[in-house]
Write a protein that holds these residues in place. Structure first.
Motif, PDB file in Angstrom:
ATOM      1  N   GLU A   1       0.837  -1.213   0.000  1.00 48.23           N
ATOM      2  CA  GLU A   1       0.000   0.000   0.000  1.00 48.23           C
ATOM      3  C   GLU A   1       0.865   1.254   0.000  1.00 48.23           C
ATOM      4  OE1 GLU A   1      -4.070  -1.123   2.390  1.00 48.23           O
ATOM      5  OE2 GLU A   1      -2.220  -0.988   3.561  1.00 48.23           O
ATOM      6  N   LEU A   2       1.930   1.234   0.778  1.00 47.69           N
ATOM      7  CA  LEU A   2       2.836   2.392   0.807  1.00 47.69           C
ATOM      8  C   LEU A   2       3.454   2.632  -0.563  1.00 47.69           C
ATOM      9  CD1 LEU A   2       4.691   1.995   4.209  1.00 47.69           C
ATOM     10  CD2 LEU A   2       3.100   3.803   3.560  1.00 47.69           C
ATOM     11  N   GLU A   3       3.858   1.568  -1.222  1.00 49.06           N
ATOM     12  CA  GLU A   3       4.471   1.689  -2.540  1.00 49.06           C
ATOM     13  C   GLU A   3       3.482   2.255  -3.561  1.00 49.06           C
ATOM     14  OE1 GLU A   3       6.239  -1.318  -5.890  1.00 49.06           O
ATOM     15  OE2 GLU A   3       6.670  -1.783  -3.793  1.00 49.06           O
ATOM     16  N   THR A   4       2.225   1.859  -3.457  1.00 50.81           N
ATOM     17  CA  THR A   4       1.196   2.330  -4.385  1.00 50.81           C
ATOM     18  C   THR A   4       0.764   3.752  -4.064  1.00 50.81           C
ATOM     19  OG1 THR A   4       0.396   0.064  -4.609  1.00 50.81           O
ATOM     20  CG2 THR A   4      -1.078   1.797  -5.348  1.00 50.81           C
ATOM     21  N   ARG A   5       0.675   4.083  -2.776  1.00 48.06           N
ATOM     22  CA  ARG A   5       0.181   5.398  -2.368  1.00 48.06           C
ATOM     23  C   ARG A   5       1.231   6.502  -2.443  1.00 48.06           C
ATOM     24  NH1 ARG A   5      -4.128   2.762   0.171  1.00 48.06           N
ATOM     25  NH2 ARG A   5      -5.772   4.172   0.906  1.00 48.06           N
ATOM     26  N   ARG A   6       2.480   6.170  -2.197  1.00 48.44           N
ATOM     27  CA  ARG A   6       3.544   7.191  -2.115  1.00 48.44           C
ATOM     28  C   ARG A   6       3.531   8.144  -3.309  1.00 48.44           C
ATOM     29  NH1 ARG A   6       8.663   7.859   0.592  1.00 48.44           N
ATOM     30  NH2 ARG A   6       9.987   9.211  -0.682  1.00 48.44           N
ATOM     31  N   PRO A   7       3.551   7.661  -4.576  1.00 47.99           N
ATOM     32  CA  PRO A   7       3.543   8.620  -5.684  1.00 47.99           C
ATOM     33  C   PRO A   7       2.272   9.466  -5.729  1.00 47.99           C
ATOM     34  CG  PRO A   7       3.615   6.340  -6.500  1.00 47.99           C
ATOM     35  CD  PRO A   7       3.651   6.284  -5.023  1.00 47.99           C
ATOM     36  N   LEU A   8       1.158   8.906  -5.276  1.00 46.18           N
ATOM     37  CA  LEU A   8      -0.090   9.678  -5.211  1.00 46.18           C
ATOM     38  C   LEU A   8       0.013  10.775  -4.164  1.00 46.18           C
ATOM     39  CD1 LEU A   8      -2.940   7.045  -5.465  1.00 46.18           C
ATOM     40  CD2 LEU A   8      -2.458   8.906  -7.036  1.00 46.18           C
ATOM     41  N   TRP A   9       0.497  10.420  -2.989  1.00 50.16           N
ATOM     42  CA  TRP A   9       0.648  11.407  -1.922  1.00 50.16           C
ATOM     43  C   TRP A   9       1.529  12.570  -2.384  1.00 50.16           C
ATOM     44  CZ3 TRP A   9       2.053   7.308   2.328  1.00 50.16           C
ATOM     45  CH2 TRP A   9       0.889   6.691   2.776  1.00 50.16           C
ATOM     46  N   ILE A  10       2.624  12.241  -3.038  1.00 44.17           N
ATOM     47  CA  ILE A  10       3.554  13.274  -3.494  1.00 44.17           C
ATOM     48  C   ILE A  10       2.876  14.161  -4.540  1.00 44.17           C
ATOM     49  CG2 ILE A  10       5.717  13.651  -4.744  1.00 44.17           C
ATOM     50  CD1 ILE A  10       6.681  10.999  -3.273  1.00 44.17           C
TER      51      ILE A  10
ATOM     52  N   GLU B   1     -12.014   6.316  -3.912  1.00 46.63           N
ATOM     53  CA  GLU B   1     -10.813   6.056  -3.113  1.00 46.63           C
ATOM     54  C   GLU B   1      -9.809   7.197  -3.261  1.00 46.63           C
ATOM     55  OE1 GLU B   1     -10.432   1.214  -3.054  1.00 46.63           O
ATOM     56  OE2 GLU B   1     -10.111   2.248  -4.974  1.00 46.63           O
ATOM     57  N   LEU B   2      -9.672   7.726  -4.457  1.00 48.12           N
ATOM     58  CA  LEU B   2      -8.763   8.866  -4.654  1.00 48.12           C
ATOM     59  C   LEU B   2      -9.222  10.076  -3.855  1.00 48.12           C
ATOM     60  CD1 LEU B   2      -8.126   8.504  -8.485  1.00 48.12           C
ATOM     61  CD2 LEU B   2      -6.421   8.231  -6.659  1.00 48.12           C
ATOM     62  N   GLN B   3     -10.520  10.295  -3.810  1.00 48.87           N
ATOM     63  CA  GLN B   3     -11.071  11.399  -3.014  1.00 48.87           C
ATOM     64  C   GLN B   3     -10.732  11.201  -1.538  1.00 48.87           C
ATOM     65  OE1 GLN B   3     -15.275  11.953  -3.573  1.00 48.87           O
ATOM     66  NE2 GLN B   3     -15.358  13.707  -2.234  1.00 48.87           N
ATOM     67  N   ARG B   4     -10.874   9.984  -1.040  1.00 45.99           N
ATOM     68  CA  ARG B   4     -10.547   9.699   0.360  1.00 45.99           C
ATOM     69  C   ARG B   4      -9.053   9.881   0.618  1.00 45.99           C
ATOM     70  NH1 ARG B   4     -14.487  10.978   1.336  1.00 45.99           N
ATOM     71  NH2 ARG B   4     -13.187  12.109   2.747  1.00 45.99           N
ATOM     72  N   ILE B   5      -8.223   9.452  -0.325  1.00 45.44           N
ATOM     73  CA  ILE B   5      -6.775   9.621  -0.156  1.00 45.44           C
ATOM     74  C   ILE B   5      -6.430  11.105  -0.070  1.00 45.44           C
ATOM     75  CG2 ILE B   5      -4.542   9.351  -1.332  1.00 45.44           C
ATOM     76  CD1 ILE B   5      -5.654   6.593  -2.326  1.00 45.44           C
ATOM     77  N   LEU B   6      -7.044  11.908  -0.927  1.00 48.02           N
ATOM     78  CA  LEU B   6      -6.793  13.349  -0.896  1.00 48.02           C
ATOM     79  C   LEU B   6      -7.239  13.957   0.425  1.00 48.02           C
ATOM     80  CD1 LEU B   6      -5.985  16.056  -2.187  1.00 48.02           C
ATOM     81  CD2 LEU B   6      -8.283  16.136  -3.187  1.00 48.02           C
ATOM     82  N   PHE B   7      -8.492  13.733   0.808  1.00 48.13           N
ATOM     83  CA  PHE B   7      -9.041  14.439   1.970  1.00 48.13           C
ATOM     84  C   PHE B   7      -8.730  13.799   3.319  1.00 48.13           C
ATOM     85  CE2 PHE B   7     -11.984  16.279  -1.288  1.00 48.13           C
ATOM     86  CZ  PHE B   7     -11.522  17.577  -1.158  1.00 48.13           C
TER      87      PHE B   7
END
Length: 120
Positions: free
Chosen positions: A7-16, A45-51
């Motif tokens: 999950e960290l590997e998948t989310r990291r580029p999104l978070w950045i 899910e992208l909306q939740r990751i953002l907010f």
């Protein structure tokens, strides 16, 4: 919040990418939307990751007189998101679909997913 290594590997580029929406500069909307469109996450899910993940950590930068404008330190950003113990308890009373920056980002992601050849 707890995230597996995958999950960290998948989310990291999104978070950045999503954190760039909170810099004291004009966002590169197409680059950020492209990163989101290439992710395996649904629009919801992208909306939740953002907010729930990015916004609570970096939103104060938009209110800072001398805010970050070159980009958040990536290691700090990831560590700060991972260190949060819970999702935000407070939700603003209006729908998140109408909130900046989601109201501008969402249609770009949808368009890129429908027509990936448009991504630059």
């Amino acid at each position: 919040m707890r995230f597996s290594a995958g999950e960290l590997e998948t989310r990291r580029p999104l978070w950045i990418a999503l954190s760039d929406l909170y810099l004291d500069t004009v966002p590169d909307w197409n680059r950020i939307a492209g990163q989101c469109a290439r992710s395996p996450f649904s629009i919801a899910e992208l909306q939740r990751i953002l907010f729930d993940e990015v916004h609570p950590v970096v939103h104060a930068n938009l209110w800072s007189v001398a805010g970050v404008w070159q980009g958040f330190d990536e290691d700090w950003l990831v560590a700060s998101i991972v260190a949060r113990r819970r999702r935000p308890l407070f939700r603003l009373p209006w729908p998140e679909d109408r909130r900046y920056p989601w109201r501008k980002l969402k249609p770009l992601i949808i368009a890129l997913r429908r027509h990936p050849e448009r991504e630059s």
